[in-house]
Design an enzyme around this catalytic site. Structure first.
Site, PDB file in Angstrom:
ATOM      1  CG  ASP A 176      -0.627   7.793   5.347  1.00  0.00           C
ATOM      2  OD1 ASP A 176      -1.251   7.257   6.535  1.00  0.00           O
ATOM      3  OD2 ASP A 176      -0.656   7.169   4.466  1.00  0.00           O
ATOM      4  CG  HIS A 219      -6.559  11.280 -12.342  1.00  0.00           C
ATOM      5  ND1 HIS A 219      -6.273  10.189 -13.217  1.00  0.00           N
ATOM      6  CD2 HIS A 219      -5.625  10.083 -10.963  1.00  0.00           C
ATOM      7  CE1 HIS A 219      -6.178   9.045 -13.530  1.00  0.00           C
ATOM      8  NE2 HIS A 219      -5.446   8.854 -11.518  1.00  0.00           N
ATOM      9  CG  ASN A 263       3.418   4.950 -10.427  1.00  0.00           C
ATOM     10  OD1 ASN A 263       4.206   6.016 -10.297  1.00  0.00           O
ATOM     11  ND2 ASN A 263       2.885   3.711 -10.261  1.00  0.00           N
TER      12      ASN A 263
END
Length: 656
Positions: free
Chosen positions: A346, A449, A452
């Site tokens: 990140d 994909h 969550n």
């Protein structure tokens, strides 16, 4: 320990029996033509035939004891052969099969010489019941050993005498918890409660430990008075009541009757293991013939079918994840938990640190031991500069659902990645063809994909674009299997499968709330139908901003003046912000009273109609290759009532 072949044994395809020079009998289970031991009717029949000479050797004192082992690398035995369940489900046929197996295991238990079972890998269901019929159990204390009774997940409970024998060894509380939860135990946990008697460090030492157990005539100790107290006299009724209360917090008896039938059996006979075994079949047979059990078997086989996508020769050692938000960070943590070296990228360490903190909590929960947690953390490397891209076998992008940002990520990644590395996006709704525009080789980009929470939901949609080869998609599915996820291949069409079917369901419920209906009532109705949570609570869990974005991506209208839109504008995004349609405290929705309703399940059926309609449309549109793939994808991705067999099966059965 040299073996001396015993003469006059009946022919057996699945078992090997021999006597060694010390007169110890070795009975080895190695089911022919399979990589896994299961107790098929043929396997049990052959054991039955072998028991005659084994009993004769014991009675004549030619055999000092018997040790039972598995010759399979993956475990002792996975249980009964589920593929035979439909063939023997007829009550009379099933009763005869159960009684025959009960007699067989009783003969093993009543042998006049000591018997020991050596356990490595998995020892589950009927395999554990077989081991419990031996006098003593030895297990390898490593991460591969798993011991348990998963039958409740198939709508039944142990049927080969495991109910009474497990209570005899572990006591009613631990044994019933083991059966009611279907949870597998590690070897140390099984020893702590008395299911296992001795631990060894390596599989190679099982024979030596088994020999010693026979020569020293070891027998397992039954549970002590303290453990048995919960099944004695009037206390048993209280224990059973508490078990029902705890079970009802998780499942409803009309949806999943097996745990409640087991508790009833315990309440009647839990103080007498032999009586519990004797009455086991009376409660077991109706369960095997129930719609719940048939549908759960269907889900089991559909899930197992997904494992056939594993590609031979595929190896994945290094994973690089771009984006350390909730999804990216949790994907990275999961891959590290599964043993892979992971680099997490990140903009800076400040963005990566929360993901590392969540990863440590996951590792502590799953791995328990400090040195294992520390080792897992070493596998998860913060990588703000993206050095890991060039070394990775799999590169997963998990940044914001913004097309331009994703394109920029892959333009940079493609230049650095190894030629054979998988390039994957975790997009939840954007077509891959749009993301791949500008890539030199758009066929390299597939979708992986995740859902969550990553650590809990088993599904990974492997998204295929018009540019992908069969090879690229197969490698993506193999990677998902390598990290213990269930891959369902879907076409790159808006929303793929799960979001495409979920959004009409959630938005339909939101629209009803907008018109004044009680959100608590709608959620309660969905749960009464069999969903794990209601659509309004689910929208809050997903995040209202994410829900709005996906809805618009799929062409659904979110009106300007709607409560939904106003909540998003006010930053009330659901659980992650502390308030959405519900207020959230300690990760749980704070709900009001549920209004009275004459037909709660009927309302639940009404609510899921848009989901089922959308599933049918997804199959017709070629998003998935078959109704079966649609059913298992929706069950694994949304939690759609497994006991109903999937949305399309539910419709075919007239339940929707």
């Amino acid at each position: 320990m040299a073996d001396i072949t015993t003469p006059d044994l009946p022919h057996s395809r699945h078992w090997r029996f021999s006597l060694d020079i010390e007169a110890i009998g070795w009975l080895i289970l190695d089911r022919a033509e399979t990589s896994t031991n299961t107790l098929s009717q043929e396997v049990l029949s052959e054991l039955e035939q072998l028991m005659d000479p084994i009993e004769s050797l014991a009675a004549s004192e030619q055999m000092r004891g018997l040790v039972m082992l598995s010759d399979k690398d993956n475990g002792f035995a996975a249980g009964a052969d589920i593929s035979e369940f439909d063939d023997i489900a007829e009550p009379e046929v099933l009763r005869a099969a159960l009684e025959r197996t009960h007699r067989l295991f009783a003969r093993l238990e009543q042998l006049s010489v000591p018997t020991a079972a050596g356990i490595h890998g998995f020892c589950l269901g009927g395999g554990l019941e077989l081991a419990l019929a031996c006098h003593y159990r030895i297990a390898v204390d490593d991460d591969a050993t798993r011991i348990g009774f998963p039958e409740v997940k198939l709508g039944i409970f142990p049927g080969f005498g495991g109910t009474g024998r497990s209570i005899r060894q572990a006591g009613p509380v631990d044994a019933m918890q083991m059966m009611l939860s279907g949870r597998n135990l590690r070897a140390t946990q099984a020893k702590r409660i008395g299911i296992v008697d001795k631990l060894v460090r390596h599989r190679d030492t099982l024979r030596w430990a088994g020999r010693k157990a026979v020569l020293e005539k070891r027998r397992a100790k039954a549970a002590g008075l303290t453990e048995r107290a919960a099944a004695m006299g009037p206390v048993r009724g209280y224990t059973a009541r508490k078990m029902r209360e705890e079970t009802e917090k998780k499942v409803r008896p009309e949806h999943y009757p097996a745990p409640f039938a087991l508790i009833d059996l315990f309440e009647k006979y839990g103080d007498d293991p032999l009586a519990m075994i004797g009455h086991e079949s009376d409660a077991f047979i109706p369960l095997m013939n129930s719609d719940t059990a048939a549908n759960l078997r269907r889900i089991f086989f559909l899930t197992e079918d997904l494992k056939k996508q594993r590609q031979r020769g595929s190896s994945f050692k290094r994973v690089h994840v771009v984006g350390a938000g909730v999804m990216g960070g949790d994907i990275a943590a999961w891959c590290a938990l599964r043993g892979m070296a992971v680099t997490l990228q990140d903009l800076n360490m400040e963005r990566i640190k929360p993901a590392l903190d969540r990863a440590r909590k996951l590792f502590q929960k799953r791995l328990k031991k400090r040195h294992l947690v520390d080792t897992a953390m070493l596998r998860l490397e913060p990588d703000p500069s993206g050095r890991g891209v060039a070394r990775a076998d799999v590169i997963i992008e998990a940044v914001l659902e913004d097309l331009e940002i994703k394109r920029n990520v892959f333009a940079d990644v493609e230049e650095q990645a190894k030629p054979d590395a998988i390039l994957a996006t975790n997009t939840s709704s954007i077509e891959l063809e749009r993301i791949a525009e500008g890539l030199k080789d758009p066929g390299r980009l597939i979708g992986l994909h995740f859902f969550n929470p990553v650590a809990q939901l088993p599904l990974v949609e492997v998204v295929r674009s018009e540019h992908n080869s069969d090879e690229a998609v197969a490698r993506g599915a193999s990677f998902a299997l390598a990290i213990a996820k269930s891959p369902v291949v879907v076409r790159s069409k808006p929303g793929f499968l799960v979001n495409r079917v979920l959004m009409p369901y959630m938005l339909g419920a939101v629209e009803r709330v907008e018109k004044g209906e009680s959100k608590e009532l709608l959620d309660a109705a969905a749960v009464a139908f069999g969903m794990p949570m209601g659509p309004i609570e689910l929208m809050d869990m997903v995040g209202l901003d994410v829900g709005k974005s996906v809805a618009q991506e799929l062409g659904h209208d979110v009106p300007e003046g709607s409560q939904f839109n106003e909540l998003v504008s006010a930053g009330k995004l659901g659980r992650k912000s502390g308030e959405g349609f519900y207020r959230w405290e300690d990760g749980k929705a704070v709900k009001g009273e549920v209004p009275e309703h004459a037909d709660l399940q009927g309302l639940g059926r009404e609510l899921v109609v848009p989901l089922v309609d959308a599933t049918e449309a997804a199959v017709a549109d070629g998003v998935v290759e078959s109704p079966e793939k649609a059913d298992i994808g929706v069950v694994l991705g949304t939690g759609f009532a497994p006991f109903r067999g999937g949305p399309l099966k539910a419709r075919a059965d007239g339940k929707v």
